[in-house]
Design a protein around this motif. Structure first.
Motif, PDB file in Angstrom:
ATOM      1  N   VAL A 175       0.839  -1.211   0.088  1.00 20.96           N
ATOM      2  CA  VAL A 175       0.071   0.234   0.037  1.00 20.96           C
ATOM      3  C   VAL A 175       0.824   1.066   0.000  1.00 20.96           C
ATOM      4  N   GLY A 176       1.836   1.204   0.946  1.00 17.49           N
ATOM      5  CA  GLY A 176       2.950   2.196   0.956  1.00 17.49           C
ATOM      6  C   GLY A 176       3.399   2.687  -0.324  1.00 17.49           C
ATOM      7  N   TYR A 177       3.782   1.750  -1.119  1.00 15.78           N
ATOM      8  CA  TYR A 177       4.592   2.067  -2.275  1.00 15.78           C
ATOM      9  C   TYR A 177       3.650   2.717  -3.186  1.00 15.78           C
ATOM     10  N   ASN A 178       2.359   2.174  -3.454  1.00 13.28           N
ATOM     11  CA  ASN A 178       1.328   2.496  -4.453  1.00 13.28           C
ATOM     12  C   ASN A 178       1.006   4.133  -3.849  1.00 13.28           C
ATOM     13  N   MET A 179       0.875   4.066  -2.756  1.00  8.24           N
ATOM     14  CA  MET A 179       0.537   5.632  -2.022  1.00  8.24           C
ATOM     15  C   MET A 179       1.432   6.658  -2.496  1.00  8.24           C
ATOM     16  N   VAL A 180       2.862   6.320  -2.444  1.00 12.48           N
ATOM     17  CA  VAL A 180       4.101   7.011  -2.941  1.00 12.48           C
ATOM     18  C   VAL A 180       3.721   7.631  -4.517  1.00 12.48           C
ATOM     19  N   LEU A 181       3.492   6.686  -5.247  1.00 16.86           N
ATOM     20  CA  LEU A 181       3.275   6.904  -6.612  1.00 16.86           C
ATOM     21  C   LEU A 181       2.156   7.842  -7.103  1.00 16.86           C
ATOM     22  N   PHE A 182       1.037   7.403  -6.088  1.00 22.00           N
ATOM     23  CA  PHE A 182      -0.377   8.382  -6.143  1.00 22.00           C
ATOM     24  C   PHE A 182       0.092   9.766  -5.892  1.00 22.00           C
ATOM     25  N   LEU A 183       0.675   9.850  -4.627  1.00 19.17           N
ATOM     26  CA  LEU A 183       1.162  11.295  -4.250  1.00 19.17           C
ATOM     27  C   LEU A 183       2.072  12.066  -5.222  1.00 19.17           C
ATOM     28  N   ALA A 184       2.693  11.368  -5.929  1.00 19.90           N
ATOM     29  CA  ALA A 184       3.571  12.020  -7.194  1.00 19.90           C
ATOM     30  C   ALA A 184       2.630  12.459  -8.053  1.00 19.90           C
ATOM     31  N   GLY A 185       1.706  11.450  -8.525  1.00 19.71           N
ATOM     32  CA  GLY A 185       0.588  11.992  -9.354  1.00 19.71           C
ATOM     33  C   GLY A 185      -0.092  12.988  -8.906  1.00 19.71           C
ATOM     34  N   LEU A 186      -0.733  13.123  -7.739  1.00 23.68           N
ATOM     35  CA  LEU A 186      -1.599  14.090  -7.203  1.00 23.68           C
ATOM     36  C   LEU A 186      -0.858  15.627  -7.386  1.00 23.68           C
ATOM     37  N   ALA A 187       0.550  15.368  -6.804  1.00 25.54           N
ATOM     38  CA  ALA A 187       1.104  16.792  -6.763  1.00 25.54           C
ATOM     39  C   ALA A 187       1.216  17.301  -8.234  1.00 25.54           C
TER      40      ALA A 187
END
Lengths: 300, 276, 365
Positions: A175-187
């Motif tokens: 989950v944490g890994y995907n979260m980081v990728l999504f956070l980059a996408g959101l930013a």
């Protein structure tokens, strides 16, 4: 001292710079791929003096036998559980932390670190910790269940449950890994898009999400899906640590079967066939991923 | 602020914290057990905090077991792999990025193709080859298969391709040989890429179980993940405290490094994901 | 005049794949000269410089340095210094280390150059002292003494330029090769650095080869200009040669602050009352000025008053635009007026309309 002509010296320099790495790639990657492909059509056993050509027999065994099918279906089920849960939770957590960062950035950072922790942690060691948590009598999970009036479960030795337990650990880890990728996408979503949505009357949380966030995250989501899939197909550490494919092969997976057949039972031929099937699946996934990466670059 | 917004914030914060606690639970439980006295470990009631801090588990793990040996092996293998990877990948990446020669496109295509091959696929032939060569059960067996890193070559090449070629021309005029250019100019310039790569490589190989399980049967060569399985299988249930202490010790280096350099770590591991 | 040739390119051709970048060019650089390689981007001037430096090799032809063929020598072995357009300073090294690097490579052995262990190598203390002294002297002469411990990223454009020069100067090379070194500076700094380069050239006494696309820069600094067009040497000569006797229409168009007026025969008769035959006539605007008895007539369209002079934009009856320059005190008539313009006969240039080559006066019918 004899001096080579400069063109020869340049050529030698290139060979000196590129040669070792190229040679290593050939010996440790390309040659083995060829060998494993060839072996998959043989009945070779580690240590044997000779082998025979048996055509597609290994593949027939993998797709035809209960055991082979079990490994395949277990892997698919595992992947089918982990992908949506891990990607979905990753997105939810990322969206939550992204908004939290607006009014409590420090807290958001701390939580992000916590969610990412399992990615950096040694999975085998953490699996041992999970094993204690899932212990039938002494584990915190069952103890809590009992305290709440529920039935204790044999999380790792019940054939009907074990695969779901492993999937849960898999989700916990990714989950944490995907979260980081999504956070980059959101930013990367421009803030004025949200302003535009607000002007257009899409000001509520949900409509913001559906009109702006979700469409803009499309490419990221595809990317995350494929990465999660490739990682889920490789599931090995938790299986090897917690169940060894058991009980009764209820948690046998492709890579674990590859390991067991090849390096415990030394059936190199059959293990090679498993390898090739695993390779084919990952190759397909990685090619999809390459196309996505390419497209992302195009749209930026 | 509107009441609705406030409620929404509280709700989402609550859920996020709850989720974080769930993620943290295995870590907390591991540490809790590692610090619990023997009798509390085997009590039937849920109790997260030990009644007193018991260091004996750590002492035992560090003095009476092979955990220090595992940690040492892990360091040797992980650093060995990293050093050789960089030694091989950087010159190749430099040549691919900044020199013109016959076969350049072929070698770059080869690198990209190699990116598609997961390590598991090569395990059987490499095992066969190592058995032939008689180097199973050595550090070399644990290090060599990971020396060719298509991902490393790719990463460094992309980075070095962005450096203006005039810089390397200047170095040539200044009298540096191509090898010296690689190590005195290209590598220092590529340090950001090297950091990301190092984090990715170290994490991947410190945590790897698949290959150590195959390549070594000698407990003296066990890497941390392999080692903790030896430990667990030997202690058969009555040494939970030291086992958890060992698990904590093995996990600690990377977790501490991550907490100290979060941004770099996240970046490095996310970059590594591109490799698939 | 010292006419000894330090570097010579003989029939040098360079191809990249099927594309010919340099087509059998001959270039000679005299000892102590300031030679400019002038041309538009893509004309092959940078490739020429790289071949001189030894960074690139000709597909065909010879490179002679002091009379010996150096095809087989690397840039370092030729002992040439080079200054790059982007300065090419090593971002991870300090100013001192940047300037010292060429000396380090020369004076310290392979072992002595190692980062830490090198300190233990025998005999390196003297070499290190020598390097430190040389760098200090060079830095002093360029006003860099206070910046020696800084990294390039913290320097201004002008300072970076000086460090790049320092790195070239410190090693006492046989010649200096400069690849558009001023093009990244702002206009004011550029003029200032021109002066510094000229005095630097005097001080070192070495040959400078200076690549530029800016004709004004070349005219101002060089004593020899080699104009390159499409991979060929279009003309080589002193700035005055180029200005007074351009070898072709293209050279004439390239040289001079104000673009030369080129008048084709079909633009001619009514505009130019004289026997011009079928040559293309070139007249520089500064040589074309209002005169009541002038041989040329055109209608005034625009006038730019610059103080010391006024630039007149005119159009002939055939629709050809021409530019003339009047003295500052010229009273400009209303736009649309017919103006007579005069030009001294020896200021006319004639070019063959087909080949563009210069025609000598006596050959013009």
């Amino acid at each position: 001292m004899t001096r080579f002509p400069r063109s020869v010296r340049e050529g030698l320099t290139d060979a000196w710079l590129v040669g070792p790495a190229t040679l290593a790639l050939l010996t440790f990657i390309f040659l083995p791929v060829v060998i494993v492909a060839v072996l998959s059509f043989t009945d070779y056993q580690f240590g044997a003096r000779s082998f025979g050509w048996i055509g597609l027999e290994n593949y027939e065994k993998l797709f035809g036998s209960t055991l082979g099918r079990r490994a395949l279906s277990n892997t698919l089920l595992y992947v089918a559980i982990v992908i949506p849960a891990s990607v979905g939770l990753g997105l939810v957590v990322a969206a939550g932390l992204h908004r939290l960062a607006d009014w409590a950035p420090a807290l958001s950072n701390v939580l992000r670190a916590v969610y990412f922790l399992p990615v950096a942690a040694t999975l085998v060691a953490m699996s041992v910790a999970w094993q204690m948590m899932l212990h039938p009598t002494l584990g915190v999970v069952n103890q809590t269940l009992v305290a709440l009036g529920g039935q204790p479960q044999n999380w790792l030795s019940d054939r009907g449950i074990v695969l779901y337990t492993l999937a849960a650990i898999g989700i916990w880890q990714t989950v944490g890994y995907n979260m980081v990728l999504f956070l980059a996408g959101l930013a990367a979503i421009p803030a004025d898009l949200y302003d535009a949505a607000e002007v257009d009357g899409a000001g509520g949380n949900w409509s913001r999400f559906w009109t702006v966030t979700w469409p803009m995250l499309g490419p990221t989501t595809l990317f995350v899906l494929v990465i999660t899939a490739t990682n889920a197909f490789r599931v090995f550490e938790t299986v090897a640590t917690l169940t060894k494919g058991g009980p009764a092969f209820a948690s046998d997976t492709l890579v674990y079967a590859l390991y067991r057949e090849g390096f415990v039972y030394f059936k190199a031929g059959y293990a090679s066939a498993i390898t090739m099937v695993f390779f084919a699946v990952l190759l397909a996934l990685t090619l999809i991923q390459f196309r996505i990466v390419e497209r992302r670059v195009h749209y930026r | 602020m509107r009441l609705g917004t406030l409620l929404g914030r509280c709700l989402s914060l609550g859920l996020l914290v709850l989720g974080a606690l769930a993620v943290l639970l295995p870590f907390l439980w591991m540490i809790s057990l590692a610090f619990k006295p023997q009798d509390e470990i085997f009590s039937a009631t849920v109790q997260l905090l030990p009644s007193r801090i018991e260091w004996a588990n750590f002492v035992k793990a560090l003095t009476e077991t092979d955990v220090p040996r595992y940690l040492f092996n892990g360091a040797v293998v992980v650093l060995g792999i990293l050093v050789f990877q960089i030694l091989f990948a950087v010159p190749c990446a430099y040549a691919l990025a900044q020199r013109r020669f016959k076969g350049r496109t072929v070698i770059f295509a080869l690198t990209l193709a190699a990116l598609l091959v997961p390590f598991h696929v090569t395990a059987i032939p490499i095992f066969l080859g190592f058995a032939q060569a008689g180097i199973l059960n050595t550090y070399w067996a644990l290090i060599l298969p990971f020396v060719p890193t298509a991902f490393g070559i790719f990463l460094f090449r992309q980075f070095l391709a962005q450096v203006p070629s005039e810089l390397f021309d200047a170095a040539r005029v200044d009298g540096l040989s191509e090898t010296e250019i690689v190590w005195r100019i290209a590598f220092p310039l590529a340090l950001p890429a090297a950091t990301a790569f190092a984090i990715f490589s170290i994490t991947a190989h410190w945590n790897d179980l698949f290959w150590p399980l195959i390549a070594t049967t000698d407990p003296n060569l066990a890497t941390p993940p392999r080692g903790i399985l030896y430990f667990r299988d030997e202690e058969s249930g009555d040494d939970v405290g030291p086992l958890m202490a060992a698990a904590a010790l093995i996990t600690a280096p990377l977790v501490i490094a991550f907490l100290l350099a979060q941004r770099k770590f996240t970046q490095g591991l996310a970059t590594g994901g591109l490799k698939g | 005049m010292n006419s000894e040739t330090v570097l010579e390119l003989r029939e040098v051709t360079r191809r990249f794949g099927t594309q010919t970048v340099l087509d059998a060019i001959d270039v000679a650089v005299r000892e102590g000269s300031f030679t400019a390689l002038l041309g538009a981007s893509g004309c092959g001037k940078s490739t020429t410089l790289r071949i001189m430096a030894g960074l690139d090799r000709p597909t065909k032809g010879k490179v002679l340095l002091n009379g010996t063929d150096v095809a087989d020598r690397t840039a370092h072995e030729r002992n040439v210094a080079m200054v790059f357009q982007s300065y090419a300073l090593y971002p991870h090294l300090t100013v001192f280390q940047n300037i010292a690097l060429p000396l380090t490579m020369r004076h310290l052995g392979a072992f002595g150059r190692l980062p830490f262990a090198g300190r233990l190598a025998p005999g390196t203390t003297d070499a290190r002292d020598l390097i430190r002294r040389k760098v200090a002297v060079t830095a002093e002469s360029l006003g860099l003494s206070d910046l020696l411990h800084r990294k390039p990223n913290s320097l201004s454009g002008g300072q970076k330029q000086r460090v790049a020069l320092g790195r070239a100067l410190v090693r006492d090379p046989v010649m200096f090769l400069l690849d558009e070194p001023l093009s990244n500076l702002d206009a004011r700094l550029r003029v200032k650095m021109r002066g510094e380069l000229i005095s630097l050239h005097k001080r070192t006494g070495r040959a400078f080869v200076y690549v530029t696309h800016d004709q004004a820069e070349a005219m101002a600094m060089a004593d020899q200009i080699i104009v390159m067009i499409a991979g060929k040497v279009a003309q080589a000569g002193t700035p005055r040669d180029l200005y007074d006797r351009p070898a072709s229409r293209d050279v004439a168009a390239f040289v001079g602050t104000n673009a030369i007026n080129l008048i084709a025969p079909e633009d001619g008769p009514s505009f130019f009352e004289g026997n011009t035959g079928d040559a293309v006539i070139g007249i520089r605007p500064e040589h074309l000025s209002p005169a009541n008895d002038g041989a040329l007539g055109a209608r005034l369209e625009t006038a730019e008053f610059l103080g010391s002079e006024t630039i007149l934009g005119l159009r002939t009856d055939q629709g050809k635009e021409i530019v003339a320059i009047a003295p500052g005190d010229y009273s400009v008539p209303a736009p649309g007026s017919e103006i007579r313009l005069g030009v001294a006969a020896d200021r006319l240039h004639f070019f063959d309309p087909a080949s563009g080559k210069r025609l000598e006066r006596e050959h013009v019918r």
